[in-house]
Write an enzyme that holds these catalytic residues in place. Sequence first.
Site, mmCIF file in Angstrom:
data_model
loop_
_atom_site.group_PDB
_atom_site.id
_atom_site.type_symbol
_atom_site.label_atom_id
_atom_site.label_comp_id
_atom_site.label_asym_id
_atom_site.label_seq_id
_atom_site.Cartn_x
_atom_site.Cartn_y
_atom_site.Cartn_z
ATOM 1 C CG ASP A 20 -1.509 -7.557 5.735
ATOM 2 O OD1 ASP A 20 -2.554 -7.013 6.134
ATOM 3 O OD2 ASP A 20 -0.393 -7.245 6.188
ATOM 4 C CG HIS B 44 -1.265 -0.106 11.434
ATOM 5 N ND1 HIS B 44 -1.555 0.429 10.205
ATOM 6 C CD2 HIS B 44 -1.362 -1.419 11.291
ATOM 7 C CE1 HIS B 44 -1.779 -0.544 9.346
ATOM 8 N NE2 HIS B 44 -1.665 -1.672 9.995
ATOM 9 C CG ASP C 224 0.378 -5.009 10.946
ATOM 10 O OD1 ASP C 224 0.773 -6.075 10.440
ATOM 11 O OD2 ASP C 224 -0.495 -4.302 10.433
ATOM 12 C CE1 TYR D 4 5.454 -3.797 9.077
ATOM 13 C CE2 TYR D 4 5.349 -2.856 11.283
ATOM 14 C CZ TYR D 4 4.823 -3.664 10.296
ATOM 15 O OH TYR D 4 3.654 -4.343 10.535
ATOM 16 C CG HIS E 288 -0.740 -0.176 2.501
ATOM 17 N ND1 HIS E 288 0.221 0.558 3.126
ATOM 18 C CD2 HIS E 288 -1.267 -0.995 3.430
ATOM 19 C CE1 HIS E 288 0.281 0.197 4.387
ATOM 20 N NE2 HIS E 288 -0.598 -0.750 4.597
ATOM 21 C CD GLU F 60 -3.647 -3.109 6.365
ATOM 22 O OE1 GLU F 60 -3.093 -2.932 7.452
ATOM 23 O OE2 GLU F 60 -3.426 -2.395 5.359
ATOM 24 C CG HIS G 200 -4.407 -5.706 11.843
ATOM 25 N ND1 HIS G 200 -5.264 -4.637 11.775
ATOM 26 C CD2 HIS G 200 -3.364 -5.400 11.025
ATOM 27 C CE1 HIS G 200 -4.770 -3.736 10.943
ATOM 28 N NE2 HIS G 200 -3.626 -4.174 10.472
ATOM 29 C CG HIS H 252 4.100 -8.055 8.315
ATOM 30 N ND1 HIS H 252 3.608 -8.662 7.179
ATOM 31 C CD2 HIS H 252 3.122 -7.216 8.733
ATOM 32 C CE1 HIS H 252 2.387 -8.211 6.923
ATOM 33 N NE2 HIS H 252 2.068 -7.332 7.851
HETATM 34 FE FE1 FEO Z 1 -1.923 -3.655 9.030
HETATM 35 FE FE2 FEO Z 1 0.070 -6.318 8.219
HETATM 36 O O1 FEO Z 1 -1.465 -5.232 8.109
#
Ligand code: FEO
Length: 395
Positions: free
Chosen positions: A85, A146, A165, A193, A27, A83, A81, A226
């Site tokens: 991913d 986040h 995250d 990051y 993104h 999102e 989370h 991640h």
């Molecule tokens: Fe906020 Fe790894 O997605």
Amino acid sequence: MSVFKAVEVFKDIWWVGAVDWAIRDFHGYATHRGTTYNAFLITGGKLTLIDTVKAPFKEEMLSRIASVADPKDIDIIVSNHAEMDHSALLPDMVELCRPAAVYASKMGARALAEHFHGDFATVVKSGDRVDLGGHTLSFFETRMLHWPDSMVTYLAGEQVLFSQDAFGMHLAGYERFADQVPEHLLKQESLKYFANILNPYAPQVKGLLDKLPSLGVAPKLILPDHGPAWRDGDDRIVQWYRDFATPTPSRKVVIAFDTMWGSTDKMARAAAEGVSAAGGEPRVMPLKACHRSDVATELMGAGGFMVGSPTLNNHLYPTVADCLTYVKGLRFTGLTAAAFGSYGWGGEAVKQVGDALTDMGCTVVEPVSVRFAPDQDVLSQCAALGRAVVERIPG
Ligand code: FEO
């Protein structure tokens, strides 16, 4: 039999994620080193899946799970989370496993319901616990870290934190633990990051770090969504986050610019000379060569930000507009800034850059602009502008 296997990262805790070697745009953030999507399976009680992976990696995740247990036997899913991913495969997993519960924060449950048009999550709040029979999950909401829905999951007995995250980085690889990766690489990628994902919420990061001990959260193993995990009490990432969240403006000055016919380039180079002569540390970032997310990374701990733009069709140059828009959203604070640039006929861009810098909350120094090409006098003004920025950095 699939070649994709789970990796045991702690007794009864298995990494069942995926490595994305190819991703270069997350993104708008240039992920030069790819990433991992980390999902975890907890065995030794109710079979529990913590988060999922990005949709194209479904088979890889399922194969890793299947190397330990039948995916259909998953009884509990935690969505830390919403999102995509991490949550894209939730509907598929619900369909496959028919779990007893999918746990998410209140905002997470809402986001999942609106995204997938189905109400399948059970709301948990900070302090709630779920006994898995052998392990106990605790949940802590981490709003705005986040996203509003974000939460973390903790195994208090084992001192294991599933941090979603937070404490992550975009770094593809087979190294599952940070102590297997060179420190300079860890620091660079965690800084990038933080700059590009977490910086808008730096005060909340600091607040959470201060609050964790009072919540009884003292992890010896941190498992982010991640990048590598932090084991055996390795808390370097926590210390780095404290530093990232409370930067002291240095004499580093980021000079981001683009150029049409070379004039603004000359002005940027002259500005860098002035920054250096005043004892500052110029970071010259031509936007034809430097990605907006690398500019953001350099702004971490910077005291100065100089932005140069030619005027194109009465507006600032598209790459400069792109960079300013992106950086504004990341809410860097405490910057002393200046605009500069050349123009042919209109000259609106320098004012627009200055307005954008003011809008970002920067302390803005008087700009330098020139029609057509800078002569030595104008280049001297650019060097003086660089000096002025350094001299006005507080401290
Ligand atoms: Fe906020 Fe790894 O997605």
